[in-house]
Design a protein around this motif. Structure first.
Motif, PDB file in Angstrom:
ATOM      1  N   SER A   1       0.780  -1.069   0.019  1.00 23.38           N
ATOM      2  CA  SER A   1       0.107  -0.017  -0.038  1.00 23.38           C
ATOM      3  C   SER A   1       0.824   1.168  -0.146  1.00 23.38           C
ATOM      4  O   SER A   1       0.432   2.036  -0.575  1.00 23.38           O
ATOM      5  N   SER A   2       1.786   1.382   0.714  1.00 23.46           N
ATOM      6  CA  SER A   2       2.646   2.439   0.687  1.00 23.46           C
ATOM      7  C   SER A   2       3.576   2.770  -0.863  1.00 23.46           C
ATOM      8  O   SER A   2       3.428   3.750  -0.993  1.00 23.46           O
TER       9      SER A   2
ATOM     10  N   ARG B   1       0.381   3.807  -3.091  1.00 28.00           N
ATOM     11  CA  ARG B   1       0.078   5.185  -3.027  1.00 28.00           C
ATOM     12  C   ARG B   1       1.226   6.284  -3.502  1.00 28.00           C
ATOM     13  O   ARG B   1       0.723   7.067  -4.127  1.00 28.00           O
TER      14      ARG B   1
ATOM     15  N   ASP C   1      -1.136   4.413  -7.632  1.00 26.24           N
ATOM     16  CA  ASP C   1      -2.112   3.082  -7.768  1.00 26.24           C
ATOM     17  C   ASP C   1      -3.550   3.354  -7.038  1.00 26.24           C
ATOM     18  O   ASP C   1      -3.712   3.640  -6.047  1.00 26.24           O
ATOM     19  N   SER C   2      -4.457   3.529  -8.067  1.00 22.46           N
ATOM     20  CA  SER C   2      -5.873   3.870  -7.619  1.00 22.46           C
ATOM     21  C   SER C   2      -6.409   2.831  -6.598  1.00 22.46           C
ATOM     22  O   SER C   2      -7.238   3.268  -5.620  1.00 22.46           O
TER      23      SER C   2
ATOM     24  N   TRP D   1      -4.768   1.244  -4.230  1.00 23.50           N
ATOM     25  CA  TRP D   1      -4.296   1.411  -2.780  1.00 23.50           C
ATOM     26  C   TRP D   1      -4.607   2.691  -2.404  1.00 23.50           C
ATOM     27  O   TRP D   1      -4.562   2.998  -1.466  1.00 23.50           O
ATOM     28  N   ASN D   2      -4.763   3.658  -3.307  1.00 20.39           N
ATOM     29  CA  ASN D   2      -5.332   5.192  -2.911  1.00 20.39           C
ATOM     30  C   ASN D   2      -6.822   5.241  -2.528  1.00 20.39           C
ATOM     31  O   ASN D   2      -7.027   5.856  -1.567  1.00 20.39           O
TER      32      ASN D   2
ATOM     33  N   GLN E   1      -7.843   2.765  -0.628  1.00 21.26           N
ATOM     34  CA  GLN E   1      -7.944   2.371   0.657  1.00 21.26           C
ATOM     35  C   GLN E   1      -7.530   2.848   1.691  1.00 21.26           C
ATOM     36  O   GLN E   1      -7.560   2.823   2.707  1.00 21.26           O
ATOM     37  N   SER E   2      -7.104   4.266   1.322  1.00 26.54           N
ATOM     38  CA  SER E   2      -6.725   5.099   2.375  1.00 26.54           C
ATOM     39  C   SER E   2      -7.704   5.603   3.557  1.00 26.54           C
ATOM     40  O   SER E   2      -8.891   5.891   2.926  1.00 26.54           O
TER      41      SER E   2
END
Length: 171
Positions: free
Chosen positions: A156-157, A160, A164-165, A167-168, A170-171
């Protein structure tokens, strides 16, 4: 990140991608862990994407229509644990989309478990899978949860930072 995870956990780490057909996953890089039982698949090795955690992490980035187009028929199963139908694969991919990671136990290789996440770089137009493989004898819920959290944290780090849409969102 995968090298760091392999060192931290002692398990073998992989970076993989879908091949040109989109039906197989190909190993790009291997990072050896310190665990005495090492699971090693060499770079360049191809496996059916539907029957691996790395492949399912990558396939989960596609919509169901694209999966049905890519796999119009049911599967000659690579293993007992792999999905046997396209519908079963889509059900597994839905779980991967929900939690952000894929799990395979005794699928690509007997006695081997693996956890994988995918990360996309929209600028480069590339999606890679990060994977940790471990002896299935260690596959207790606590280990799976710990490895999944660590793998997702790194993926995820990186996702982001790359834009990457998935993982973004998921924030």
């Amino acid at each position: 990140a995968v090298q760091e995870l392999a060192q931290e956990t002692g398990h073998t780490g992989y970076i993989s991608a879908l091949d040109e057909s989109g039906k197989h996953v190909v190993v790009l890089r291997v990072h050896h862990g310190a665990h005495p039982l090492r699971v090693v698949t060499s770079p360049g090795h191809r496996l059916p994407a539907f029957a691996t955690s790395t492949g399912r992490a990558l396939l989960a980035r596609l919509d169901d229509e694209a999966i049905r187009a890519r796999f119009p028929d049911d599967f000659d199963c690579a293993s007992e644990g792999a999905p046997k139908t396209v519908s079963a694969l889509i059900q597994q991919l839905e779980r991967v989309r929900d939690r952000g990671w894929a799990l395979a136990l005794n699928e690509a290789l007997p006695g081997v478990g693996s956890l994988s996440c995918a990360v996309s770089d929209p600028q480069a137009g590339q999606t890679l899978s990060f994977c940790l493989s471990f002896p299935v004898s260690l596959a207790q819920p606590e280990l799976i949860d710990t490895l999944a959290r660590r793998l997702v944290g790194h993926a995820s780090s990186i996702g982001r930072a790359a834009g990457d849409s998935f993982w973004n969102a998921q924030s």
